[in-house]
Design an enzyme around this catalytic site. Structure first.
Site, mmCIF file in Angstrom:
data_model
loop_
_atom_site.group_PDB
_atom_site.id
_atom_site.type_symbol
_atom_site.label_atom_id
_atom_site.label_comp_id
_atom_site.label_asym_id
_atom_site.label_seq_id
_atom_site.Cartn_x
_atom_site.Cartn_y
_atom_site.Cartn_z
ATOM 1 N N ARG A 1 3.520 5.241 -3.717
ATOM 2 C CA ARG A 1 4.380 6.273 -3.130
ATOM 3 C C ARG A 1 5.840 5.944 -3.411
ATOM 4 O O ARG A 1 6.265 4.809 -3.262
ATOM 5 C CB ARG A 1 4.152 6.377 -1.626
ATOM 6 C CG ARG A 1 2.725 6.787 -1.261
ATOM 7 C CD ARG A 1 2.516 6.973 0.212
ATOM 8 N NE ARG A 1 1.115 7.231 0.504
ATOM 9 C CZ ARG A 1 0.617 7.396 1.726
ATOM 10 N NH1 ARG A 1 1.413 7.319 2.779
ATOM 11 N NH2 ARG A 1 -0.677 7.626 1.894
ATOM 12 N N ARG B 1 6.828 -0.444 4.631
ATOM 13 C CA ARG B 1 6.959 0.764 3.807
ATOM 14 C C ARG B 1 7.158 0.338 2.359
ATOM 15 O O ARG B 1 8.262 -0.016 1.947
ATOM 16 C CB ARG B 1 8.136 1.603 4.302
ATOM 17 C CG ARG B 1 8.103 3.048 3.832
ATOM 18 C CD ARG B 1 9.251 3.833 4.429
ATOM 19 N NE ARG B 1 9.146 3.936 5.875
ATOM 20 C CZ ARG B 1 8.448 4.862 6.520
ATOM 21 N NH1 ARG B 1 7.787 5.775 5.831
ATOM 22 N NH2 ARG B 1 8.427 4.894 7.834
ATOM 23 N N GLU C 1 2.237 3.097 13.252
ATOM 24 C CA GLU C 1 1.067 3.766 12.676
ATOM 25 C C GLU C 1 0.338 2.864 11.687
ATOM 26 O O GLU C 1 0.951 2.238 10.826
ATOM 27 C CB GLU C 1 1.505 5.038 11.962
ATOM 28 C CG GLU C 1 0.369 5.781 11.285
ATOM 29 C CD GLU C 1 0.843 6.720 10.191
ATOM 30 O OE1 GLU C 1 0.026 7.015 9.302
ATOM 31 O OE2 GLU C 1 2.020 7.137 10.215
ATOM 32 N N SER D 1 -4.100 7.442 10.042
ATOM 33 C CA SER D 1 -3.899 8.844 10.385
ATOM 34 C C SER D 1 -5.160 9.588 9.982
ATOM 35 O O SER D 1 -5.539 9.577 8.808
ATOM 36 C CB SER D 1 -2.678 9.392 9.641
ATOM 37 O OG SER D 1 -2.316 10.667 10.103
ATOM 38 N N ARG E 1 -0.688 -2.913 6.428
ATOM 39 C CA ARG E 1 -0.244 -2.859 7.826
ATOM 40 C C ARG E 1 -1.189 -3.647 8.730
ATOM 41 O O ARG E 1 -0.754 -4.197 9.748
ATOM 42 C CB ARG E 1 -0.095 -1.407 8.279
ATOM 43 C CG ARG E 1 1.039 -0.710 7.552
ATOM 44 C CD ARG E 1 1.535 0.528 8.243
ATOM 45 N NE ARG E 1 2.739 1.038 7.595
ATOM 46 C CZ ARG E 1 3.521 1.991 8.091
ATOM 47 N NH1 ARG E 1 3.219 2.543 9.265
ATOM 48 N NH2 ARG E 1 4.591 2.392 7.443
#
Length: 434
Positions: A270, A285, A357, A360, A399
């Site tokens: 990403r 991130r 988070e 999801s 994560r």
């Protein structure tokens, strides 16, 4: 993609849905009116084309009658009319393609319609907590963030990674590299042996139409990485959802094959466009990270129950790792483009003293299926319906590594290995500085 027939019959419902998604009422109204105008123009043109084709057919028959009656003048007049109609139809087919593309382009950037029970709100502050699992211990003053621990262990290197690739990359070494690998293997084993998912090793590079199918294109092109491929290009997957969901594109699945439950452990890529200044330190991130993805393909009746099941499968990962977490229902303004309803699972990070988070889980209804033309046979085997698709992280491996490091850190800087991961770590009890 939304069903144009539904929009045609429920324009105000779409306006209200867009407003719930934090669109201004004026923008929502004008956007829906524009889509309806494009649809009406297309349908009117198709009507004219159909009339022209019908007239061409009838005129062609009249030519035969005129010739049989030796009325050459009428026959020539009819031939001229047919030639004129033929020219109109040829130009009209090109106009039909243009009107189709204009309507599809407008629909392609329209978000999905939230379900009725989704909380209405503007951003993450309006999300609603569903439940909390696990006790949060009192935070000692020696608690550190994951990157401080990893660097002190000599097993997490951001400086060298930056020399190789720039910012938002990490080098893991030794037992931290093994711990990340162990986490991915543990998750895959859990989902395949206990949760009924089939492991897939999908392509990491995909065509534009595949990214379009799951909604990354055209709206989120700036978030993707691309590489030239012949005269076109291929995109690096931002999530294995893209590859897994598109396995049923342009297919008709037998009802007896549903639900399809698929999982994959892949790197994800990403660009993190628009995230400048956010989570710049550490691994939270990254441009490249590993994730275990869960995808379900279901019929229309069972997709909501499958959503609850998928969320529980993702939660089980954190329960087995004995990590405190909470599950929240995302509000309309915080929900993803293709989702009708989303649960976020947020793991507790003592170094940040906050929940973040880690998964999801979303149900998309037939939104992606329309873009992929993915259908299934109904129970009687007579008609074809669009499948419902769901996706979720089961969970983000990087994560999870952060969460294990921070929740299992010790005052001396070492990290205890969770019981569930010891078989994958050769029985190692803790990671210590060398």
């Amino acid at each position: 993609m939304l069903d144009i027939r539904w929009i045609r019959e429920n324009p105000q419902a779409l306006v209200e849905a867009l407003v719930k998604r934090s669109w201004s009422p004026a923008d929502a109204q004008s956007t829906v009116e524009d889509i309806i105008a494009r649809d009406e123009a297309r349908r009117a043109h198709l009507g004219r084309l159909q009339e022209a084709q019908e007239r061409r057919n009838s005129a062609s028959k009249e030519i035969g009658k005129a010739l049989s009656m030796k009325d050459a003048e009428l026959a020539e007049k009819l031939k001229a009319e047919v030639a004129e109609i033929k020219s109109f139809i040829q130009g009209g087919e090109a106009e039909e393609r243009r009107l189709d593309e204009a309507l599809e382009g407008a629909l392609a950037v329209m978000p999905n319609v939230p379900l009725e029970d989704v909380p209405v709100g503007k951003d993450e502050h309006d999300n609603v907590e569903v439940h909390k699992i696990g006790k949060i211990a009192t935070r000692p003053n020696w608690v550190k963030e994951h990157f401080e621990i990893g660097e002190a262990l000599g097993l997490m290197d951001f400086e060298r990674a930056a020399k190789l690739s720039g910012s938002r990359f990490t080098i893991l070494q030794g037992q931290l590299a093994r711990l990340e690998r162990a986490l991915g293997q543990f998750m895959l084993d859990l989902h395949t042996t206990e949760h009924g998912y089939m492991e897939v090793q999908p392509p990491l590079l995909v065509r534009d139409e595949v990214l379009y199918g799951t909604g990354q294109l055209p709206k989120f092109e700036e978030d993707l990485f691309f590489t030239p491929h012949g005269e076109s290009r291929l995109g690096l997957i931002p999530t294995a959802e893209v590859s897994l969901t598109n396995l049923v594109r342009e297919e008709i699945v037998g009802h007896d094959k549903l639900p399809l439950r698929l999982t994959a452990l892949t790197p994800c890529f990403r660009s993190e466009a628009g995230s400048a200044g956010r989570d710049t330190r550490g691994m939270l991130r990254q441009h490249q990270f590993y994730k275990v993805e869960l995808v379900s393909i279901t019929d229309q009746e069972n997709s909501l129950a499958e959503h609850e099941r998928m969320t529980q499968c993702a939660e089980e990962v954190l329960k087995r790792l004995e990590l405190p977490f909470r599950t929240v229902a995302l509000c309309t303004g915080d929900m993803g483009f293709g989702a009708r309803k989303t649960y976020d699972i947020e793991v507790w990070l003592p170094g940040q003293n906050a929940y973040r988070e880690i998964s999801s889980c979303s149900v998309c209804g037939d939104f992606q299926a329309r873009r992929m033309n993915a259908r299934y046979k109904d129970r009687e085997g007579r008609g074809n319906l669009f499948v419902h698709t769901l996706n979720g992280s089961g969970v983000a491996v990087g994560r999870a590594l952060i969460a294990v490091i921070e929740n299992y850190q010790n005052e001396d800087g070492s990290v205890t290995i969770p019981e569930a991961l010891k078989p994958y770590m050769g029985g190692l009890e803790r990671i210590e500085s060398k």
